[in-house]
Motif scaffolding. Structure first.
Motif, short mmCIF file in Angstrom:
data_model
loop_
_atom_site.label_atom_id
_atom_site.label_comp_id
_atom_site.label_asym_id
_atom_site.label_seq_id
_atom_site.Cartn_x
_atom_site.Cartn_y
_atom_site.Cartn_z
N UNK A 69 0.61 -1.04 -0.09
CA UNK A 69 0.03 -0.10 0.01
C UNK A 69 0.81 1.32 -0.19
N UNK A 70 0.26 2.32 -0.29
CA UNK A 70 0.87 3.81 -0.05
C UNK A 70 0.01 4.48 0.56
N UNK A 71 0.26 5.67 1.37
CA UNK A 71 -0.33 6.44 2.00
C UNK A 71 -0.12 7.88 1.51
N UNK A 72 -1.33 8.67 1.47
CA UNK A 72 -0.85 10.20 1.29
C UNK A 72 -1.21 11.11 2.64
N UNK A 73 -0.45 12.08 2.65
CA UNK A 73 -0.22 12.97 3.82
C UNK A 73 -0.26 14.23 3.27
N UNK A 74 -1.33 15.27 3.75
CA UNK A 74 -1.36 16.44 3.16
C UNK A 74 -0.79 17.60 3.77
N UNK A 75 -0.62 18.71 3.08
CA UNK A 75 -0.20 20.03 3.66
C UNK A 75 -1.09 21.01 3.36
N UNK A 76 -2.31 20.62 3.31
CA UNK A 76 -3.37 21.59 3.40
C UNK A 76 -4.50 21.33 4.33
N UNK A 77 -5.48 22.10 4.26
CA UNK A 77 -6.60 21.89 4.96
C UNK A 77 -7.90 22.73 4.53
N UNK A 78 -9.08 22.03 5.04
CA UNK A 78 -9.98 22.83 4.63
C UNK A 78 -10.70 23.58 5.76
N UNK A 79 -10.68 25.14 5.68
CA UNK A 79 -10.70 25.82 6.76
C UNK A 79 -12.22 26.05 7.58
N UNK A 80 -12.48 24.95 8.02
CA UNK A 80 -13.92 24.70 8.45
C UNK A 80 -14.53 25.87 9.39
N UNK A 81 -13.76 26.44 10.37
CA UNK A 81 -14.16 27.41 11.09
C UNK A 81 -13.95 28.79 10.79
N UNK A 82 -13.50 29.10 9.74
CA UNK A 82 -13.28 30.53 8.99
C UNK A 82 -13.76 30.67 7.66
N UNK A 83 -12.64 30.59 6.77
CA UNK A 83 -13.02 30.81 5.56
C UNK A 83 -13.78 30.04 4.41
N UNK A 84 -13.81 28.90 4.98
CA UNK A 84 -14.35 27.57 4.27
C UNK A 84 -13.76 27.47 2.79
N UNK A 85 -12.40 27.76 2.91
CA UNK A 85 -11.59 27.69 1.70
C UNK A 85 -10.56 26.52 1.90
N UNK A 86 -10.08 25.85 0.85
CA UNK A 86 -8.85 24.87 1.15
C UNK A 86 -7.71 25.71 1.30
N UNK A 87 -6.88 25.56 2.02
CA UNK A 87 -5.85 26.34 2.47
C UNK A 87 -4.36 25.55 2.53
N UNK A 88 -3.46 26.25 1.74
CA UNK A 88 -1.99 25.25 1.85
C UNK A 88 -1.40 26.01 3.29
#
Length: 423
Positions: A69-88
């Protein structure tokens, strides 16, 4: 009452575990592909610039016989509590990781042959997740295992945020999940050691891999939706699945839960690069998000026609995948804690919610079909009211989200049938 339900849920886990970890038959896909092969991958929904190091141990169930298997690990987040934008994230995150199977046995995850790898945030190419090398492990279909990660960030770590409180469970302690973090001084425990969680209630934050992939011919599903898909108001079942869709899909198929609390179709259109990219690991996609645009409120009150047009745009993002939609549950207020239909007041935009559901039932372009969730939860088709039997908060505790009983009822109804994910 919620506490009693939580304790009871944990108490019956050992009885239900063998049932919920079992697999059901599904038709193999025509071609082998590199796809999601386990449950409970999630997207991050917040970051911390104060805490820059973290150990995470997350629980997953294999939904195919896994030999590598392979795993993917992110350097981004979906800013739930503020902008509602994907943020790097600013800077980068250096990860180490392992696969723990069986419990206490660790296999090092490598990145380009090294024991650690870097997920880039604001540096070019922006927001690039980190995909590991192939990891040779033998995990049989239906077996539970853990992914351990250690994050060391130049500026900020990312995680699944549970700040909505105890109605939003993210960390499954009953299945051995844990998350520890600090500004510095955290010891890498990917190859052994006991994690000491900063918080020991089920609303604790945690970091999940965004994908666990292998070579497979089984269907796998990307879940696009709002808090109802994310599992707001739900408790973990024995397999750790929560929400409208994952509870039904998880017992037989692998999935990535990209449900984002508070999301709308228009917000997804505005910012969804990273979530759309996850489709490369899945054969099918369910697009659920609708209620936050349809229900009354500032910036909401949209017509069914407008929401359906937005949905068409999103379905177009996943051309080439097997695509499904869903009807949407009610949204009401109540003067008796949803103990009766007469105590409920319909949403002022209920006519548009009804029109949307009827349009979904009639069939929409770009979709192979739909899952009838509304009928499970409403007193009658298009009544606009939650089911009730005199018990306060039995089907819903807030009029917008199902209760754990309501979510479990969707699962037990068979409304979301994973056998339909075939092509």
């Amino acid at each position: 009452m919620a506490h009693i339900k939580a304790v009871a849920g944990v108490a019956v886990r050992s009885v239900l575990r063998n049932v919920l970890l079992s697999t059901t038959s599904s038709t193999p896909l025509a071609s082998l592909y590199m796809g999601q092969v386990a449950t409970r991958c999630r997207i991050p929904t917040n970051s911390s610039t104060t805490n820059k190091q973290a150990n995470s141990r997350t629980y997953h169930i294999a939904r195919d016989d896994i030999t590598s298997l392979k795993i993917e690990l992110p350097a981004w987040y979906w800013y739930r509590t503020s902008t509602k934008l994907e943020t790097n994230v600013t800077g980068s995150i250096t990860y180490t990781a392992s696969i723990e199977y069986p419990a206490g046995t660790f296999t090092q995850v490598k990145f380009g042959g090294a024991n650690s790898g870097i997920a880039t945030g604001s540096a070019a190419p922006a927001g690039t997740p980190l995909l590991s090398d192939w990891v040779n492990v033998n995990i049989p279909n239906g077996a539970g295992f853990w992914v351990r990660t250690f994050a060391n960030a130049t500026h900020a770590i990312v995680f699944a945020d549970a700040s909505a409180g105890t109605n939003f469970w993210t960390c499954d302690f009953a299945n051995g999940e844990a998350y520890e973090y600090a500004a510095s001084g955290v010891t890498d425990k990917t190859m052994g050691g006991t994690l000491v969680p900063n918080k020991t209630t089920n609303d604790a934050a945690i970091f999940h891999p965004t994908a666990i992939v292998g070579m497979t011919r089984k269907a796998s599903v990307l879940l696009i939706g709002d808090s109802r898909v994310a599992g707001f108001g739900d408790f973990f079942n024995a397999a750790g699945d929560t929400g409208e869709l994952a509870r039904s899909i998880g017992p037989s198929l692998a999935y990535i839960n990209a449900g984002s609390a508070g999301d709308t179709l228009s917000e997804f259109i505005a910012s969804s690069t990273q979530r759309k990219a996850l489709q490369q690991y899945c054969s099918h996609v369910v697009v659920q998000t609708a209620i936050n645009a349809l229900r009354s409120g500032t910036g909401q009150n949209k017509t069914a026609a407008t929401v359906l047009a937005e949905q068409q745009t999103i379905l177009g993002y996943f051309a080439g995948k097997g695509r499904f939609t869903t009807t949407t549950e009610p949204c009401t207020t109540s003067n008796d804690s949803w103990a009766s239909p007469t105590g409920q007041t319909l949403n002022t935009n209920v006519a548009q919610i009804t029109a949307y559901n009827d349009a979904i039932r009639a069939g929409v372009a770009g979709s192979l079909g739909y899952f009838e969730i509304a009928d499970v939860s409403e007193t009658a088709r298009n009544s606009g009211k939650w089911k009730s039997d005199g018990t306060a908060s039995k089907w819903t505790a807030d009029g917008l989200h199902a209760s754990p009983f309501g979510y479990a009822s969707i699962q037990s109804s068979g409304a979301v049938d994973p056998s339909r994910f075939t092509r």
